[in-house]
Design an enzyme around this catalytic site. Structure first.
Site, PDB file in Angstrom:
ATOM      1  CE  LYS A  12     -29.793 -97.358 -16.937  1.00  0.00           C
ATOM      2  NZ  LYS A  12     -30.142 -98.670 -16.383  1.00  0.00           N
ATOM      3  CE1 TYR A  52     -29.351-101.409 -21.286  1.00  0.00           C
ATOM      4  CE2 TYR A  52     -31.436-100.286 -21.530  1.00  0.00           C
ATOM      5  CZ  TYR A  52     -30.215-100.419 -20.909  1.00  0.00           C
ATOM      6  OH  TYR A  52     -29.856 -99.550 -19.893  1.00  0.00           O
ATOM      7  CG  PHE A  60     -34.450-107.530 -16.764  1.00  0.00           C
ATOM      8  CD1 PHE A  60     -33.683-106.671 -17.552  1.00  0.00           C
ATOM      9  CD2 PHE A  60     -33.817-108.621 -16.166  1.00  0.00           C
ATOM     10  CE1 PHE A  60     -32.338-106.900 -17.754  1.00  0.00           C
ATOM     11  CE2 PHE A  60     -32.458-108.859 -16.365  1.00  0.00           C
ATOM     12  CZ  PHE A  60     -31.706-107.989 -17.164  1.00  0.00           C
ATOM     13  NE  ARG A  88     -19.240-102.956 -15.569  1.00  0.00           N
ATOM     14  CZ  ARG A  88     -20.524-102.957 -15.926  1.00  0.00           C
ATOM     15  NH1 ARG A  88     -20.973-102.076 -16.793  1.00  0.00           N
ATOM     16  NH2 ARG A  88     -21.353-103.831 -15.412  1.00  0.00           N
ATOM     17  CB  THR A  94     -26.873-103.883 -11.645  1.00  0.00           C
ATOM     18  OG1 THR A  94     -25.715-104.242 -12.389  1.00  0.00           O
ATOM     19  CG2 THR A  94     -28.015-103.610 -12.588  1.00  0.00           C
ATOM     20  NE  ARG A 105     -25.965 -98.493 -12.162  1.00  0.00           N
ATOM     21  CZ  ARG A 105     -25.435 -99.419 -12.936  1.00  0.00           C
ATOM     22  NH1 ARG A 105     -24.621-100.327 -12.438  1.00  0.00           N
ATOM     23  NH2 ARG A 105     -25.718 -99.443 -14.216  1.00  0.00           N
ATOM     24  CG  ASN A 115     -29.624 -98.932 -12.731  1.00  0.00           C
ATOM     25  OD1 ASN A 115     -30.030 -98.276 -13.676  1.00  0.00           O
ATOM     26  ND2 ASN A 115     -28.930-100.040 -12.876  1.00  0.00           N
ATOM     27  CG  HIS A 118     -25.972 -98.208 -19.706  1.00  0.00           C
ATOM     28  ND1 HIS A 118     -26.113 -99.569 -19.568  1.00  0.00           N
ATOM     29  CD2 HIS A 118     -25.149 -98.009 -20.781  1.00  0.00           C
ATOM     30  CE1 HIS A 118     -25.420-100.168 -20.531  1.00  0.00           C
ATOM     31  NE2 HIS A 118     -24.821 -99.246 -21.278  1.00  0.00           N
ATOM     32  CD  GLU A 129     -23.173 -99.967 -24.372  1.00  0.00           C
ATOM     33  OE1 GLU A 129     -22.769 -99.101 -23.572  1.00  0.00           O
ATOM     34  OE2 GLU A 129     -23.725-101.023 -24.009  1.00  0.00           O
TER      35      GLU A 129
HETATM   36  P1  CMP Z   1     -27.805-101.270 -17.123  1.00  0.00           P
HETATM   37  O1  CMP Z   1     -26.408-101.109 -16.665  1.00  0.00           O
HETATM   38  O2  CMP Z   1     -28.400-100.157 -17.901  1.00  0.00           O
HETATM   39  O3  CMP Z   1     -27.917-102.595 -18.009  1.00  0.00           O
HETATM   40  C1  CMP Z   1     -29.102-103.325 -18.139  1.00  0.00           C
HETATM   41  C2  CMP Z   1     -30.152-102.900 -17.184  1.00  0.00           C
HETATM   42  O4  CMP Z   1     -31.184-103.812 -16.914  1.00  0.00           O
HETATM   43  C3  CMP Z   1     -29.529-102.662 -15.819  1.00  0.00           C
HETATM   44  O5  CMP Z   1     -28.721-101.519 -15.874  1.00  0.00           O
HETATM   45  C4  CMP Z   1     -30.755-102.573 -14.927  1.00  0.00           C
HETATM   46  O6  CMP Z   1     -31.247-101.268 -14.793  1.00  0.00           O
HETATM   47  C5  CMP Z   1     -31.810-103.397 -15.692  1.00  0.00           C
HETATM   48  N1  CMP Z   1     -32.301-104.546 -14.913  1.00  0.00           N
HETATM   49  C6  CMP Z   1     -33.548-104.744 -14.544  1.00  0.00           C
HETATM   50  N2  CMP Z   1     -33.674-105.885 -13.858  1.00  0.00           N
HETATM   51  C7  CMP Z   1     -32.468-106.439 -13.790  1.00  0.00           C
HETATM   52  C8  CMP Z   1     -31.955-107.623 -13.204  1.00  0.00           C
HETATM   53  N3  CMP Z   1     -32.736-108.480 -12.543  1.00  0.00           N
HETATM   54  N4  CMP Z   1     -30.627-107.849 -13.331  1.00  0.00           N
HETATM   55  C9  CMP Z   1     -29.822-106.998 -14.010  1.00  0.00           C
HETATM   56  N5  CMP Z   1     -30.270-105.856 -14.580  1.00  0.00           N
HETATM   57  C10 CMP Z   1     -31.567-105.576 -14.471  1.00  0.00           C
END
Ligand code: CMP
Length: 184
Positions: A12, A52, A60, A88, A94, A105, A115, A118, A129
């Site tokens: 990212k 997304y 968010f 994962r 996350t 992460r 973070n 992805h 994807e």
């Molecule tokens: P990612 O794995 O890219 O998938 C969705 C993204 O939303 C996640 O990583 C986070 O970076 C972002 N995000 C922001 N706020 C939240 C939240 N409260 N819960 C989960 N994901 C979040």
């Protein structure tokens, strides 16, 4: 039976901005992943919204799409046995604060938004994807072009054309003399 899978990984903007892509790629390789394809790109907000889309009802979502399109990212197809799950595990939770020690992460993440990486969350989503960033028709034409370049360099080099010319020159010279002999 081994279950080799491919999954999509994104490094990212926060990580690319800090020039961490090589360090993060090394983590994947050290953990047995093969990076099959990669490219550094910057996507538009519309593309981030499309990518997304599953999160469009989340509070968010807007912030997330602004962020993913805010700077360059590195997208990769990575491969390993049980790649989706293994990726994962390697990424960690996350929220970097909740991620286990040693995960990407935990080491590089700044916050739940920033973070660093992805990864697809299921085999089906991995396919969707991967197709999003590496269109199969693009891959088809890339492979076709590679083949054309290969054939061109092998069979249609300058040497090939010179040989062909010399061969035909000899042939025409022979024809010419033949015709002269018949004429006189
Ligand atoms: P990612 O794995 O890219 O998938 C969705 C993204 O939303 C996640 O990583 C986070 O970076 C972002 N995000 C922001 N706020 C939240 C939240 N409260 N819960 C989960 N994901 C979040």
């Amino acid at each position: 039976m081994s279950n080799i899978e491919q999954t999509l990984s994104i490094i990212k903007p926060d990580a690319v901005e800090r020039n961490l892509q090589e360090e993060i790629k090394k983590k994947f390789i050290e953990n047995g992943f093969i990076i099959k394809k990669e490219k550094k790109i910057q996507i538009s907000k519309a593309e981030a919204e499309e990518f997304y889309k599953v999160h469009e009802t989340k509070p968010f979502y807007e912030e997330l799409c602004n962020y993913l399109s805010s700077g360059p990212i590195v997208v990769m197809i990575i491969e390993k046995v049980n790649a989706v799950l293994e990726n994962r595990k390697l990424m960690g939770a996350t929220d970097p604060l909740k991620a286990e020690d040693g995960t990407i992460r935990k080491i590089y993440g700044i916050s739940i938004d920033k973070n660093s990486v992805h990864g697809s969350d299921s085999v089906d989503n991995a396919k969707i994807e991967i197709e999003f960033f590496f269109k199969s028709w693009e891959q088809f034409f890339a492979k076709l072009l590679d083949k054309v370049y290969f054939l061109q360099s092998k069979f249609f080099s300058r040497g090939f054309w010179v040989c062909l010319f010399l061969k035909f020159e000899f042939f025409f010279v022979l024809l010419f003399y033949q015709s002269q002999i018949n004429y006189f």
